[in-house]
Design a protein around this motif. Structure first.
Motif, PDB file in Angstrom:
ATOM      1  N   THR A 228      60.994  40.129  47.671  1.00  0.00           N
ATOM      2  CA  THR A 228      59.775  39.493  47.156  1.00  0.00           C
ATOM      3  C   THR A 228      60.178  38.310  46.282  1.00  0.00           C
ATOM      4  O   THR A 228      61.357  38.011  46.135  1.00  0.00           O
ATOM      5  CB  THR A 228      58.920  40.507  46.355  1.00  0.00           C
TER       6      THR A 228
ATOM      7  N   TRP B 298      55.375  34.618  45.339  1.00  0.00           N
ATOM      8  CA  TRP B 298      54.475  35.450  46.152  1.00  0.00           C
ATOM      9  C   TRP B 298      53.606  36.324  45.249  1.00  0.00           C
ATOM     10  O   TRP B 298      52.386  36.374  45.401  1.00  0.00           O
ATOM     11  CB  TRP B 298      55.258  36.355  47.126  1.00  0.00           C
TER      12      TRP B 298
ATOM     13  N   ARG C 149      49.549  35.787  45.024  1.00  0.00           N
ATOM     14  CA  ARG C 149      48.693  36.805  45.669  1.00  0.00           C
ATOM     15  C   ARG C 149      47.976  37.723  44.694  1.00  0.00           C
ATOM     16  O   ARG C 149      46.995  38.364  45.054  1.00  0.00           O
ATOM     17  CB  ARG C 149      49.520  37.694  46.611  1.00  0.00           C
TER      18      ARG C 149
ATOM     19  N   CYS D 285      41.023  54.486  39.931  1.00  0.00           N
ATOM     20  CA  CYS D 285      40.992  53.496  38.838  1.00  0.00           C
ATOM     21  C   CYS D 285      39.691  53.526  38.040  1.00  0.00           C
ATOM     22  O   CYS D 285      39.715  53.305  36.836  1.00  0.00           O
ATOM     23  CB  CYS D 285      41.256  52.093  39.381  1.00  0.00           C
TER      24      CYS D 285
ATOM     25  N   ARG E 264      57.701  46.893  48.999  1.00  0.00           N
ATOM     26  CA  ARG E 264      57.265  45.701  48.246  1.00  0.00           C
ATOM     27  C   ARG E 264      55.747  45.542  48.221  1.00  0.00           C
ATOM     28  O   ARG E 264      55.207  44.837  47.367  1.00  0.00           O
ATOM     29  CB  ARG E 264      57.897  44.447  48.842  1.00  0.00           C
TER      30      ARG E 264
ATOM     31  N   MET F 259      49.235  52.094  50.118  1.00  0.00           N
ATOM     32  CA  MET F 259      47.976  51.335  50.044  1.00  0.00           C
ATOM     33  C   MET F 259      47.862  50.346  51.188  1.00  0.00           C
ATOM     34  O   MET F 259      48.818  49.648  51.519  1.00  0.00           O
ATOM     35  CB  MET F 259      47.906  50.582  48.708  1.00  0.00           C
TER      36      MET F 259
ATOM     37  N   GLY G 199      46.469  47.227  51.384  1.00  0.00           N
ATOM     38  CA  GLY G 199      45.990  46.228  50.428  1.00  0.00           C
ATOM     39  C   GLY G 199      44.825  45.403  50.936  1.00  0.00           C
ATOM     40  O   GLY G 199      43.865  45.159  50.206  1.00  0.00           O
ATOM     41  N   ARG G 200      44.883  45.010  52.189  1.00  0.00           N
ATOM     42  CA  ARG G 200      43.809  44.148  52.722  1.00  0.00           C
ATOM     43  C   ARG G 200      42.466  44.869  52.724  1.00  0.00           C
ATOM     44  O   ARG G 200      41.437  44.286  52.377  1.00  0.00           O
ATOM     45  CB  ARG G 200      44.140  43.712  54.146  1.00  0.00           C
TER      46      ARG G 200
ATOM     47  N   HIS H  75      38.159  45.806  36.211  1.00  0.00           N
ATOM     48  CA  HIS H  75      39.423  46.475  36.527  1.00  0.00           C
ATOM     49  C   HIS H  75      40.469  45.400  36.818  1.00  0.00           C
ATOM     50  O   HIS H  75      40.210  44.438  37.548  1.00  0.00           O
ATOM     51  CB  HIS H  75      39.233  47.389  37.736  1.00  0.00           C
TER      52      HIS H  75
ATOM     53  N   ASN I 199      43.928  42.586  40.442  1.00  0.00           N
ATOM     54  CA  ASN I 199      44.378  41.357  41.089  1.00  0.00           C
ATOM     55  C   ASN I 199      43.531  40.216  40.552  1.00  0.00           C
ATOM     56  O   ASN I 199      42.291  40.290  40.557  1.00  0.00           O
ATOM     57  CB  ASN I 199      44.181  41.507  42.612  1.00  0.00           C
TER      58      ASN I 199
ATOM     59  N   ARG J   2      42.910  37.456  41.821  1.00  0.00           N
ATOM     60  CA  ARG J   2      42.052  36.857  42.854  1.00  0.00           C
ATOM     61  C   ARG J   2      40.728  37.625  42.969  1.00  0.00           C
ATOM     62  O   ARG J   2      39.686  37.025  43.233  1.00  0.00           O
ATOM     63  CB  ARG J   2      42.777  36.866  44.210  1.00  0.00           C
TER      64      ARG J   2
ATOM     65  N   ASN K 245      48.532  46.296  37.546  1.00  0.00           N
ATOM     66  CA  ASN K 245      47.409  47.223  37.712  1.00  0.00           C
ATOM     67  C   ASN K 245      47.767  48.550  37.049  1.00  0.00           C
ATOM     68  O   ASN K 245      48.661  49.256  37.511  1.00  0.00           O
ATOM     69  CB  ASN K 245      47.160  47.403  39.219  1.00  0.00           C
TER      70      ASN K 245
END
Ligand code: UT7
Length: 332
Positions: free
Chosen positions: A31, A35, A39, A115, A154, A219, A221-222, A256, A259, A261, A286
């Motif tokens: 990584t 990145w 992200r 979470c 990663r 996870m 992620g998407r 929360h 991320n 984004r 997180n």
């Protein structure tokens, strides 16, 4: 009949001393700082030492919250600890926290709702106070999630960190506290964020223990990203509508911290000025159920959050679950 309200009177936080930067991670997995920052907005996270347990972090944050509230642990009526990374499955971590604080033998329970667990716990603690069943309630979010991370994966290991945040809720007759909430869950998305091992489906036995990935957090992620952006925006609007408020009435949204984004997307959709969104994900990653009390506590100490304000909490996570709630802090 006297109307009871649950005011936030104490805030505390704890983050382990050790800081793991993106550059440190780039030495372990394939990584890069570029990145991870582009992200997720994360630059560093705190990682507990081998000697620390999740209940130690929860107790440390709680002590600060109790001190700020000027509440002796023996005066607590209820302790709710939200976590998905407890010291053990049995006993409940909440009893360990109760003992470490030297609180009386009051009711204590651990709440698992991914979470959003801490927001769930805030709603429950407030409901107990509003019903006249408790005067002082400790609501903790604590996660030692690094022990559940696969540091060869990663896609997950760069995102999470360890921390705890705690709040003392106290009964008052001044109008304040919980103004509206939404709690939700959709188990059809359970597979997108899970740690399979150690439950009834996959007990830790010689014949099941071989599959490495079952023993770590996994996870998609998407999928979680799509769910998170949708739910955060929808639930923010829903709690505002229930409280008959608009974003103009809100001082800060404390989302929360998963991320940057996702936080920016929600702010954009809600047409909220970015500075109305409290964000510290860059420094902690997180921290799951700890993320909102941690961010709120920092924002209180740097002078942004003050008595008299209205705050919205909004979270999403494993389950899949989501939660949003509006709290008003009483004026002194
Ligand atoms: O608390 C609630 C739980 N979690 C969340 O809220 C997480 C929600 N999801 C996310 O935040 C984002 O989906 C992530 C940050 C996890 C990933 O961002 P993304 O923009 O959705 O990336 P992606 O998963 O689509 O991966 C893009 C590429 C992939 O490569 P290919 O297939 O395009 O060649 C990944 O293999 O990035 C690759 N990748 C990485 N590259 C460098 C995945 N992880 C890493 C990494 N470093 N750490």
């Amino acid at each position: 009949m006297t109307q009871h309200y649950a005011n936030i009177v104490g805030l505390g936080m704890y983050a382990p001393e050790k800081v793991l930067t993106n550059a440190d991670l780039a030495k372990i997995v394939d990584t890069s700082d570029e990145w991870i920052v582009s992200r997720s907005g994360i630059r560093e996270r705190h990682i507990a030492s081998d000697k620390e347990q999740c209940s130690d972090m929860a107790a440390a944050a709680s002590r600060d919250a109790l001190a700020m509230a000027n509440v002796d642990p023996s005066d607590l009526d209820l302790i709710i600890v939200a976590t998905s990374s407890p010291d053990n499955h049995v006993p409940p971590m909440s009893s360990l926290v109760q003992d470490k604080l030297g609180a009386g033998n009051v009711g204590a329970y651990t709440l698992v709702a991914g979470c959003p667990g801490w927001v769930y716990a805030m709603v429950q603690g407030s409901a107990m106070i509003q019903a006249g069943l408790a005067k002082n309630v400790l609501v903790v979010g604590a996660e030692l999630i690094s022990r559940y991370l696969d540091f060869t994966d990663r896609a997950t290991c760069v995102l999470f960190g360890d921390a705890a945040g705690a709040v003392v809720l106290q009964a008052t007759d001044k109008p304040c506290g919980l103004l509206s909430y939404e709690l939700g869950s959709d188990g059809s998305g359970a597979e997108h964020l899970k740690m399979k091992g150690c439950g009834t489906e996959l007990p830790p036995r010689e014949d099941t223990i071989g599959n490495r990935e079952d023993w770590y957090l996994q996870m998609n992620g998407r999928e979680v990203f799509k769910f998170a952006t949708r739910k955060m925006v929808d639930s923010l609007h829903s709690v505002l509508e229930k409280a008959d408020l608009t974003f103009d009435d809100i001082d800060y949204v404390v989302p929360h911290q998963a991320n940057m984004r996702i936080i920016e997307y929600a702010a954009g959709k809600a047409k909220l000025a970015p500075e109305k969104m409290i964000a510290n994900v860059s420094n902690y990653g997180n921290t799951s159920a700890a993320s909102i009390p941690l961010a709120m506590c920092e924002a209180y100490h740097d002078g942004r959050i003050k008595p008299g304000q209205k705050l919205v909490f909004s979270s999403f996570g494993a389950g899949l679950t989501w939660a949003a709630a509006i709290f008003e802090l009483a004026t002194p």
